[in-house]
Write a protein that holds these residues in place. Sequence first.
Motif, mmCIF file in Angstrom:
data_model
loop_
_atom_site.group_PDB
_atom_site.id
_atom_site.type_symbol
_atom_site.label_atom_id
_atom_site.label_comp_id
_atom_site.label_asym_id
_atom_site.label_seq_id
_atom_site.Cartn_x
_atom_site.Cartn_y
_atom_site.Cartn_z
ATOM 1 N N GLY A 122 7.075 1.936 4.252
ATOM 2 C CA GLY A 122 5.859 1.945 3.502
ATOM 3 C C GLY A 122 4.787 2.006 4.658
ATOM 4 N N CYS A 123 3.586 1.862 4.068
ATOM 5 C CA CYS A 123 2.352 1.894 4.840
ATOM 6 C C CYS A 123 1.221 0.976 4.543
ATOM 7 C CB CYS A 123 1.826 3.452 4.936
ATOM 8 S SG CYS A 123 0.208 3.576 5.762
ATOM 9 N N ASP A 124 0.804 0.059 5.381
ATOM 10 C CA ASP A 124 -0.465 -0.793 5.092
ATOM 11 C C ASP A 124 -1.757 -0.293 5.050
ATOM 12 O OD1 ASP A 124 1.527 -2.502 4.414
ATOM 13 O OD2 ASP A 124 1.693 -3.459 6.356
ATOM 14 N N ASP A 125 -1.865 1.149 5.475
ATOM 15 C CA ASP A 125 -3.461 1.595 5.461
ATOM 16 C C ASP A 125 -3.626 2.191 4.148
ATOM 17 O OD1 ASP A 125 -5.657 2.620 6.170
ATOM 18 O OD2 ASP A 125 -5.039 3.759 8.013
ATOM 19 N N PRO A 126 -4.748 1.503 3.367
ATOM 20 C CA PRO A 126 -5.015 2.323 2.106
ATOM 21 C C PRO A 126 -5.659 3.600 2.346
ATOM 22 C CG PRO A 126 -6.398 0.357 2.559
ATOM 23 C CD PRO A 126 -5.449 0.615 3.695
ATOM 24 N N ASP A 127 -6.063 4.044 3.532
ATOM 25 C CA ASP A 127 -6.593 5.357 3.769
ATOM 26 C C ASP A 127 -5.468 6.511 3.758
ATOM 27 O OD1 ASP A 127 -9.073 4.231 3.859
ATOM 28 O OD2 ASP A 127 -9.235 4.087 5.909
ATOM 29 N N LYS A 128 -4.378 6.051 4.047
ATOM 30 C CA LYS A 128 -3.134 7.130 4.176
ATOM 31 C C LYS A 128 -2.742 7.405 2.842
ATOM 32 C CE LYS A 128 -2.247 6.188 8.916
ATOM 33 N NZ LYS A 128 -1.416 5.901 9.848
ATOM 34 N N GLU A 129 -2.130 8.651 2.513
ATOM 35 C CA GLU A 129 -1.525 9.088 1.433
ATOM 36 C C GLU A 129 -0.242 8.470 1.189
ATOM 37 O OE1 GLU A 129 -0.816 10.811 -2.090
ATOM 38 O OE2 GLU A 129 -2.900 11.012 -0.982
ATOM 39 N N GLU A 130 0.492 7.955 2.409
ATOM 40 C CA GLU A 130 1.898 7.152 2.377
ATOM 41 C C GLU A 130 1.608 6.073 1.492
ATOM 42 O OE1 GLU A 130 3.207 6.680 6.058
ATOM 43 O OE2 GLU A 130 2.524 8.647 6.853
ATOM 44 N N PHE A 131 0.429 5.464 1.623
ATOM 45 C CA PHE A 131 -0.048 3.983 1.094
ATOM 46 C C PHE A 131 0.016 3.947 -0.495
ATOM 47 C CE2 PHE A 131 -2.913 1.032 -0.863
ATOM 48 C CZ PHE A 131 -2.442 -0.259 -0.352
ATOM 49 N N TRP A 132 -0.495 5.045 -0.927
ATOM 50 C CA TRP A 132 -0.525 5.195 -2.469
ATOM 51 C C TRP A 132 0.673 6.068 -3.084
ATOM 52 C CZ3 TRP A 132 -4.047 2.549 -4.340
ATOM 53 C CH2 TRP A 132 -5.386 2.398 -3.690
ATOM 54 N N ALA A 133 1.550 6.719 -2.235
ATOM 55 C CA ALA A 133 2.810 7.244 -2.728
ATOM 56 C C ALA A 133 3.728 6.135 -2.762
ATOM 57 C CB ALA A 133 3.318 8.343 -1.495
ATOM 58 N N GLN A 134 3.906 5.304 -2.194
ATOM 59 C CA GLN A 134 4.712 4.166 -2.513
ATOM 60 C C GLN A 134 4.634 3.401 -3.697
ATOM 61 O OE1 GLN A 134 4.574 1.326 1.044
ATOM 62 N NE2 GLN A 134 2.700 0.456 0.114
#
Length: 193
Positions: A174-186
């Motif tokens: 996962g990703c903790d940066d809300p600016d990245k698409e990976e964050f919302w994808a999880q």
Amino acid sequence: MAPKKPPKGKSAFFGVRQKPSGNFGVEFSDAGRRWWIGTYPSAHEAAPAYDVAVWHAERPREHLNFPEIESRAEAEMLVPQGIKMKEIPTKKKTTKKPSVVVSAGETDEEAMVRFAREHPEYVQAKLEYYWKREADQKKKGAKKEDEAGPSTVIPIESSSEEDWVDFSKEEEEGCDDPDKEEFWAQFRSSDDE
């Protein structure tokens, strides 16, 4: 047969009672108010004073100690010094704050808004109380428990080095940066499950 003796502190007359000093006090009540008339050396001197108060209040004659008295003037002549009626303050009844009743289909917040609208005086009193309390606290200064002190580090001893593995080398999912698409994808993937 001897006349019946009244109980201690009482007399045989309306509105007259014996005081601990031995004198007799006269009280009169009318329309929810109580009046102190005075203190007299005997019950027979106090009873006509009560009758004068009854005449002043225009109460029925059956409330008189001496029903044979025909007029107010005659009653006043029996009390040569006159009467000085002084109101006895009664205890004020404390009014309770009305309760908040939550109706069916109404949320707590809606009920509190309705209460505030119906009883603004309680809301204002509550605000004034907290404003005064806050001002008093500012005058006194900060409390000891509110003051920030030095932080204390408590060392933890571990029994093995395995407990202290360097986790920074491992990559978490996962990703903790809300600016990245990976964050919302999880989050989207967790909704699909």
